[in-house]
Design an enzyme around this catalytic site. Structure first.
Site, mmCIF file in Angstrom:
data_model
loop_
_atom_site.group_PDB
_atom_site.id
_atom_site.type_symbol
_atom_site.label_atom_id
_atom_site.label_comp_id
_atom_site.label_asym_id
_atom_site.label_seq_id
_atom_site.Cartn_x
_atom_site.Cartn_y
_atom_site.Cartn_z
ATOM 1 N N LYS A 41 25.529 -2.267 -12.233
ATOM 2 C CA LYS A 41 25.213 -1.766 -10.890
ATOM 3 C C LYS A 41 26.360 -2.013 -9.902
ATOM 4 C CE LYS A 41 20.322 -2.216 -11.825
ATOM 5 N NZ LYS A 41 20.101 -0.839 -12.230
ATOM 6 N N GLY A 42 27.015 -3.175 -10.035
ATOM 7 C CA GLY A 42 28.124 -3.471 -9.120
ATOM 8 C C GLY A 42 29.255 -2.471 -9.302
ATOM 9 N N THR A 222 14.145 3.537 -1.444
ATOM 10 C CA THR A 222 14.506 4.776 -2.137
ATOM 11 C C THR A 222 13.355 5.173 -3.066
ATOM 12 O OG1 THR A 222 15.686 3.523 -3.845
ATOM 13 C CG2 THR A 222 17.001 4.335 -1.995
ATOM 14 N N GLY A 224 13.382 7.987 -5.422
ATOM 15 C CA GLY A 224 13.723 8.942 -6.486
ATOM 16 C C GLY A 224 13.649 10.371 -5.989
ATOM 17 N N ASP A 248 20.525 13.774 -15.511
ATOM 18 C CA ASP A 248 20.371 12.356 -15.888
ATOM 19 C C ASP A 248 20.288 11.537 -14.602
ATOM 20 O OD1 ASP A 248 20.575 9.788 -16.884
ATOM 21 O OD2 ASP A 248 22.705 9.954 -17.388
ATOM 22 N N ASP A 254 22.498 3.655 -7.670
ATOM 23 C CA ASP A 254 23.839 3.102 -7.432
ATOM 24 C C ASP A 254 24.671 4.086 -6.611
ATOM 25 O OD1 ASP A 254 23.100 0.958 -9.003
ATOM 26 O OD2 ASP A 254 23.945 1.815 -10.821
ATOM 27 N N GLY A 289 25.551 10.187 -17.410
ATOM 28 C CA GLY A 289 26.316 8.951 -17.271
ATOM 29 C C GLY A 289 26.067 8.246 -15.961
HETATM 30 O O1 RIB Z 1 21.783 1.374 -12.393
HETATM 31 C C1 RIB Z 1 22.268 1.799 -13.640
HETATM 32 C C2 RIB Z 1 22.972 0.676 -14.321
HETATM 33 O O2 RIB Z 1 22.025 -0.311 -14.621
HETATM 34 C C3 RIB Z 1 23.620 1.038 -15.628
HETATM 35 O O3 RIB Z 1 24.963 1.406 -15.490
HETATM 36 C C4 RIB Z 1 23.434 -0.200 -16.464
HETATM 37 O O4 RIB Z 1 24.641 -0.822 -16.730
HETATM 38 C C5 RIB Z 1 22.505 -1.093 -15.674
HETATM 39 O O5 RIB Z 1 23.158 -2.142 -15.121
#
Ligand code: RIB
Length: 309
Positions: A41-42, A222, A224, A248, A254, A289
């Site tokens: 996430k970071g 949030t 969705g 996806d 993020d 991705g």
């Molecule tokens: O928010 C999606 C992320 O959550 C993915 O990239 C995975 O690595 C998890 O950390």
């Protein structure tokens, strides 16, 4: 200072497989796509923010293994300094197993955070200058909580604006809330942190009130494909998602957080930054991705030119 954002968060390697539908427990399904790519996430939020126009500094940790290379390459390719990617002597680079359903674009994820969960006080000490460098700092909960708390403490003492995306959710110490500038949970994270079961729009407003009572001024929940709800002392409003073909949804939260904080760092108001984050989040779900699906500035500008201005 200007457009700067420090992201204190995880880097993990995403192992992503797609099948027509998600398997049930005990079921095996045939997949039709597999990719190894940078995630966490970071890292995803840092890349989203950078592409969305912020100057980004990252503080993260990986293992001394074959996956660390992906972190250095990925941040390097984005023009994000790799100076504060720490190397852990004991733990391996975190990984995430991600299954994506082609029929709905939905996903399930297991993260093994590895080195991300082993950030030491000495690492924070070494990264102090970067942690305190920018007007904004963005954090999630994929690092060990003691390290996250320590960074929040340092940033708060210097009046740096702290944006916390509480994902994956864990119980948080009550004293933390007063130090946060904006919290950005999704529905289930908001439920866990407030104790309000969210079944309808009223419940979302109630959950925001609980956050406000804890001392937090600015809340974005949030939702969705339903958009987001923003609650601040000045405004309460629903934000519609942008209309896109969903491929996806992994990493959409993020993308929103990265876009949102990039908007703030570029001088937007919270409402404007939230709308900007919705565009960044929406565009990210049109590709497979996580960090690799974050929209470029060109894509964001093209969307804004054709749909907003
Ligand atoms: O928010 C999606 C992320 O959550 C993915 O990239 C995975 O690595 C998890 O950390």
């Amino acid at each position: 200072m200007g457009k700067g954002v420090t992201v204190f968060g995880s880097f993990v390697t995403d192992l992503m497989a797609r099948s027509n539908t998600l398997p049930e427990p005990g079921e095996t399904v045939m997949g039709n796509f597999f990719k190894i790519s940078p995630g966490g996430k970071g890292s995803n939020q840092a890349i989203a923010a950078k592409r969305a126009g912020a100057d980004v500094d990252i503080v993260t940790k990986v293992g001394r293994d074959q996956f660390q290379k992906l972190a250095f390459e990925s941040f390097g390719n984005e023009g994000i300094s790799t100076e504060f990617i720490f190397l852990d002597d004991d733990k391996s680079t975190g990984i995430a197993l991600i299954l994506v359903a082609e029929d709905t674009g939905q996903n399930i994820i297991t993260v093994v955070p590895g080195a991300s969960y082993n950030i030491k006080e000495s690492d924070i000490e070494k990264a102090k200058e970067i942690i305190l460098k920018n007007d904004y700092i963005l954090l999630q909960l994929e690092n060990n909580l003691d390290a996250t708390m320590k960074v929040i403490e340092l940033a708060h003492e210097r009046s740096i604006k702290i944006v916390l995306n509480p994902a994956p959710v864990v119980p948080l110490p009550e004293e933390l809330y007063k130090k946060i500038y904006v919290i950005t949970p999704n529905e289930s994270e908001a439920e866990r942190l407030t104790g309000i079961k969210i079944k309808n729009e009223d419940d979302i407003k109630k959950a925001c009130e609980v956050f406000h009572k804890k001392g937090l001024d600015n809340v974005i929940i949030t939702l969705g494909e339903k958009g987001a709800y923003l609650s601040t002392p000045e405004t309460k409003r629903w934000l519609e998602p942008i209309e896109v073909d969903v491929v996806d949804t992994t990493g959409a939260g993020d993308a929103f957080n990265g876009g949102f904080v990039a908007g703030l760092a570029n001088g937007m108001s919270i409402i404007e930054a939230c709308e900007y984050g919705m565009i960044v989040g929406g565009l990210s779900v049109t590709k497979m991705g996580t960090s690799i699906s974050m929209p470029t500035m060109l894509e964001i500008q093209e969307y804004i030119t054709s749909n907003v201005e």
